[in-house]
Structure formats: C-alpha cells, structure tokens
Design a protein around this motif. Sequence first.
Motif, PDB file in Angstrom:
ATOM      1  N   LYS A 150      92.590 -91.420 -64.803  1.00  0.00           N
ATOM      2  CA  LYS A 150      92.788 -92.673 -65.476  1.00  0.00           C
ATOM      3  C   LYS A 150      92.149 -93.983 -64.741  1.00  0.00           C
ATOM      4  N   TYR A 151      92.570 -93.902 -63.328  1.00  0.00           N
ATOM      5  CA  TYR A 151      92.330 -95.710 -62.782  1.00  0.00           C
ATOM      6  C   TYR A 151      90.925 -96.048 -62.615  1.00  0.00           C
ATOM      7  N   THR A 153      87.741-100.949 -63.167  1.00  0.00           N
ATOM      8  CA  THR A 153      86.335 -99.798 -64.047  1.00  0.00           C
ATOM      9  C   THR A 153      85.079-100.023 -62.863  1.00  0.00           C
ATOM     10  N   GLU A 199      91.660 -97.921 -67.335  1.00  0.00           N
ATOM     11  CA  GLU A 199      92.444 -97.086 -68.014  1.00  0.00           C
ATOM     12  C   GLU A 199      93.795 -97.354 -67.142  1.00  0.00           C
ATOM     13  N   THR A 200      95.087 -97.651 -67.355  1.00  0.00           N
ATOM     14  CA  THR A 200      96.208 -98.187 -67.284  1.00  0.00           C
ATOM     15  C   THR A 200      97.085 -96.867 -66.897  1.00  0.00           C
ATOM     16  N   PRO A 258      97.055-100.892 -63.316  1.00  0.00           N
ATOM     17  CA  PRO A 258      96.103-100.941 -64.266  1.00  0.00           C
ATOM     18  C   PRO A 258      94.612-100.530 -63.540  1.00  0.00           C
TER      19      PRO A 258
END
Length: 865
Positions: free
Chosen positions: A379-380, A421, A384-385, A418
């Motif tokens: 996710k990181y 990218t 993504e959060t 948060p």
Amino acid sequence: MADSERSPLLSAAGSGKAPHGREPDEPVESTPLLSSSAATPRYDGERDDAHLSDAASVASRATDPASVRPAQTRSIRWPSVIAMIVLSLFALAVLILAFIVPAAVQEYAKEAAVLEPTNLSLDSITSNGVRVRIQADFRLEAQRVENEHVRRVGRAVTWLVGELGADETKINVYLPDYDDLLLGTAVVPPLTVSIVDGRNNAVDFAADLVPGDAEGIRMIANEWLEGKLNSVRLRGQADVQLRAGIIPLGTHAIAESLTFEGGDLPTIPEYNITKLNFEEKILLGGKVKAMAADVTVASFNDYPVSLDVPPMGFEILVPGCNPTDPSILVAACATDPVAVRPRAPVVVDAHGLIKELPDSLTQLCPGSDSSPLDMLFKKYLAGETATVLVRGMDYPAGGTPRWLVELLSSITVPVPFPGRTFDNLIRNFTVTDVHFTLPDLGADPNDPESRPRVSGTILVLAGLPSEMNFSLNVTSVRANADVFYRGNKLGELNLKEWQKANSTQIPATKEREAMLKIQSRINDAPLDVTDPDVLTDVIQALLFGGRQVILGVEALVDVRVETILGELVVKAVPAKGKIPVNPLGRDVMGSVAPKVGRVEITDTTATSISLKASVNITNPTPYSAHIPFISIHVESNGTTIGEARAENLEVKPGNNTNLPVSATWNPSMGGKEGVQHGRELLSQYLSGYNTTVTVRTHRGSVPSLPHLGEALSRLNLTLPAPRLRLPGSDHDGESGDGDDDDGQARFIRDATFHVLSSTATFTLVSPLARNTVFIDAVNATALYNHTEPIGRIEYALPFAAPPGASTTPRLPVDWSIDSVGYGKLREALGGTMKLDARAVVAVRLGRWTETVWYVGKGIGAGVRL
C-alpha cells in the motif's frame, strides 16, 4: 438532609418563633423580606404598573393615621397583619413556583441559555486525573425563547431571583447504552452567576476531571476509532446545592441526558507528516544495531483548548494477516513535549526505535504469498494510505501517572500513513547483452518453453528518497512487468524466479541526490506477446525507423534487501521505466549478407527441390538469439516461390558461419504466376544478375505462436539473393558471371572452341556437394563484343554436371562465317578471347525439371584448331 435545610423559605414562614430577643406578641415593625426585595434589580416585565400602584395604595393607607379608626387601632396590630399577609402571599408564590412555574422555568432556561467557551486549558495532570481551567461566557437571552408565555414567566422568575449560586458539585457522567458505565466525574467549585435576561457572566474556574470505568472508555473510544459509533448518549447526574443570593434553595438532584449524533461527534484532526527520517543506530557500544525513525507531524487546533502534553511513550504496531489476528509490535517511540494552543498550529516530534523485526511480521500468511509486512509495503509504495496502529505503553514513561498509562495502553488508535509513489524514481534503465530465445517447437503450449525468452543484463540507476539514510544492498529481484510501445501493451515479462542482483550506493552531493545502482542478470525470462501487431510495429521501427525505440515498462518488483535489521523481502514495489532500444539501422538487412556455402539436395519432385545448406551471415546488431525453429516464405514479385527453415540456430553478434538451413524451391506454391516468376528469378540468378527475394513470415513461422508469425507477415523484408560458394572461388560466396575479369568463379568457368571440328567444350562449376545436375538440352549463341555472333549451339542430348568442376562433351557449333565475331575467333586461333553467351537450357535434378535462360558475359574462351 433535614427539611429545614432543603426548604429554608418555607421553614422560616412556618415557624412560630420570633426573631431572637423578641417576645412572640411584640409587634414587628420591620419587613426584612420586603426590604431585601428593594435591593433586587427591578424587573421591567409587562403589567408591572398595575401591581405596583395597588401595592403603593395599600401601603399609603396602612401608613396614613387619618385613615385608621381608633377602635380598630386598639384591637388590631397592623404591622403583624401586614407581615402575615406578606408571608401568606410569599408562601402562595412559592407554591405556585414549586408546582406550576418550574416546567416553564426549565424550558426557559434550556432555550435562553447561551454558553460560549473562550478557553480550555490543562493546568496539570494529577495522580488520579487532570485539572483543567475552563473559561466561558454565560448568559440568558429571552429572545431565544419561542413560546411567549414561557418567555414572560422565565423573565419574571429570573428577575426575582437575580443571582443563582451553587456550592461545590460533583458531576457523574454515565453511558446509558453501555449498562450505565461511569465515563468520568468532574468536581466543579462553587459558582455564582446572574440569571437576569441579557446579563453576561465571565465564568473562570478550575475543575478536577477523573476518568471512570477504563473498560467503558476503551470500548467507546475503539468504536469511535473504527467508525462504528453513530451516536453517543450521555447522562449526567449531580446533587446541586443552590442558593439565591444568601438564601439557600436546598439540594436538588439533577439528571440530564444528551445525545451526540454522527455529525456532532468529534473527528480525528487532519495532519501532515512534514518530516520522516530513517537512520542506523549503534547501541550499547556497538553490541546492538537498530533502526531509528524521526517523525514530525503538523496539525492545527481548531478549538479553544490549551494544554501542555508531557513526553509520552507509545508502541507502534502493524495489523496481522486478518482483522481478528493480534497486532504485531514493531517499534517503541516517545514524543517530545507538545504545546497545544487555541486555534494555532500543533507540532509533534516523535522518535522511534526498531531493534529487530518479529518473525510474525515477515512470515507468509496462511493461504497467501504475502506477509503482513508485504501488505503494508504494498500500500505504501503504491501511493495508497497504509495503516499503522499506535497504542500507549503499558509502563510509565517520563513521569506519566499510572491511570493515564492504563488508559492509553487500553486504546489502540489506527493512524493512516499516507504512502508515496515512486514515479520518476528510476533515473536510468538499460539492458545490455540481450539474448532472445524463440519458443521450443515441441513444447506444450502451457509450458514456459513455448514462449519467447529473454536474457540480458539490467542496469538500473535509482534515486534514493531523502528520508532513507541507512545502508542497504539489493541481493536479488524478481518481477512481473508489462511492456508497452506508444501506449499499447506489447506483452508481459514474467520473472517468477529470483534473479541475483547487487547494488552500490552513491552518496548525495550538493548537485545530486543519493543514488542506488542496481545490476542484475536475467536468464530466459518468458516474454508473453499479448499483441502481435504491436510487436510488428516495434520490429518495423527497429528495422526502418532509424531512430531509438522507447519501450515503456510498468512492473511490480519483489526485492530482497539486506539492511541493519537483516534481510527483508519487499514485494510488489511499483516501478515504471523506459527501455531505450537502439535501431538496427536502415541497411541492417543488407548488412546481413547471407552467403550460401555447401549445398545438398535432399529430395525432389516434379515442381520442387528440397535442400540443405550451410549459411554464413553477419549479425550487425548487439543482440543474440537462440532459434529452435523458424519457417519463412520466400517471395518474388509478390508470389511465393519457396520456403526456408532453420532449427536450433545460435545467432550471435558479428559473423556467424556454417549455420544449417533447409529450404524448398517450389514456385508452384504461388500458382501459375509463381511458376513464371520463379523461372525468371532462377534465370537471372544463374546469369549473375543482382537479384533480390522477399522473405515473409506466416502463421506457421513459429508454430507455438501462430499469431506472432501472422502479425509479422506485414513486414516486407527484401534481401539480396544469397550467393552460392563455388569451388575455386577466390572470395567466399562470390558467384555468377560478371563483366569483371578478376578471376572470380562463375557457373561457366571457361570455354574451348575447336575450329576444325566445329565444336566447343565448356567447364561448368556446380555448387552442389553430392548431387548431379543434368543438362537435357541447350540452345545457345556465342557473341563477341556483346552483339556480334560467333556461332550457334543446338544440342538435345542430356549430359551430366557432377559436383564441383566438370567439362561438357563437345557440343556442335554452327559458325556464323560472315560475321565479325567469327573473324575475331580466327584471329585468336591458338590463344584466348572474351566472349558472351546467350542460351536457353533445359535442366534436370532428380525428378525436377525446368527450362531457364542464361546470359554469360566475359567468358574466357580458348581457340584451338
């Protein structure tokens, strides 16, 4: 409590006792209740004038001596009567206020009350709670009350009372929906406020807040954090001792319920992570290695709340495989003192320390190929959060009271983290030493061997994020990559197996950020071509574009990294990059220059010849390839005249010699036009003309990838016809009859004319290693200076042309005696001359026959008697 304490007004009226120092029957001249009312602020309500005028009239008559008759004066003590009347009226008013007015007063108080908090600050943290200072403005505004009757009654009562005071009060707050759990208590000091309409009260007091049932607080807090708390109903209870001025109004039990709906509930304030830094730490004199993290979080306090938060200790946890699994403790952290001021920015500095990674964090989840750490990183790194969990330590830190430690350790707060990218992280991406392997002919379609495979050396130069200030080494990589060309997906490159890698960190300078150089060798990575048309465009651009071809790559990369905490596997790291592929050159096909060496006929039919040959080619590209099997059609003037095949070829950059190739000459594949074009091409080729052929793939070119061959058939690759290597050639691959007399080999090496016998013999050179070609008929003319006839040969008996060089039988010549050419022949008697030849020849090879024309130039001919 005694009744006299709870109802002081009634007890005073109901007692028959006189004030101290007086006899019971002594007249009372003073009226303390009335006199005290004179100090009460005047009430400007409606209909006051009538009441006041009546009261003034009664008072004037009672004090006018002329109006009192003597008999009455002797028998009635008017001051006592007046006092009794006033007391009776006051008792009646109390009864009215007690049984009729309270409902109206309560409604008035609820609607008219205005409370405006101006400041809330934390004075101190005590051993069992906190002491807070509350500052607010309080007043009653009658115009806020909608009911006119309630507004009038409320104004009247509050004007009469004037001030309302309360002694020290303990307020208990319960949760009715949670079995009346005690949420907390508050001890409020004595307060006195004016309740006259419109009069503002600046309230400033300190209160002691003590938390109640820890389980209840934890339950409601966790529901709120999980978003399951839609509403909260609170019930406050207190025994309040009231007084109006100096008059006690008794102790009253008050209970009030208050419901907060979803929109009224507070939310976690927005925040920004303004600083994030990771670095290595060496502890205990080098015995312990750890990873330190410094985080700065900035937020804004929208409320009139002020407090100083002391240093506190927290635990950082990561969710387990499933929501029901226990969270995994990863690190401990401590915060610096935090100053919170009303409506002002708030900055929190936290320092964490990770000494080791627990096994439960890196172990694969049941039925999955990912660990909790993998899911967090996924996710990181995808922007993504991600969510980490923060919980108070269960042991005191920095002098934190035990009750606060127990409370914080029972609440786990999910903190959205948060992600970021890694677009543009890769600064340079190159692939060298590329080796392509075409699919294995006999492989199963589901077998990786049935797909093209790519090997090469990948060099990546990546920028390191500024927050990563620790050493790391990439030991191996694997990836699933999508390859694009001009926005269209070309295929998928699948590296399921770990590929060894190594990395070198390049420190940052003033002009350049820190970089990480990664090198990895990929071996036989399957390439699934999902769109053959896109591949055709790529090859066409490489062959004919003359410019660098840029391929886009979007990949999910798994990386094995060695850090101070040990080896980590970071999965599904999103990566984007570009692969620049240098063009093959506009004349790449001409540079290939295929040269045919040893040729062997393997089979013949009436219309076809099957052969094997060894071919020498030059690969001008930096790419190598392994070709298990490939088939291409050979065309001339748009018609198919044959087919070439190759198996198990290893093509490397530069010169490649003795490559085995099979071919079939079969112009009938192209129908009648193919037969005609094939005969013309063969005649031109034997005559030494600069002939070309077109090679084109077809659906069966790569049997396991029919769509690939079909798509590549759109490319028209025109090549010079391969030169045959003839015995006696001074230069490999040179053949044919040309104008140059440089000793190069030709199909007709030389000739000898016998003048007296009118015959001629020719030396023929065959490129075939084991097969004999038969000449069934010859119709030829010998020429001098290209145009002057010397003689004509017509011969219909077959003769053989075995492998290598051979001499024909003597062929009869019909001289052109009157021509200039014949004269030149006689002049050259006993010597040599150059002549040309034009012929139509019927040839036979096995079962195959064909009639071709032949033009030879510059043939060296000896002239004999």
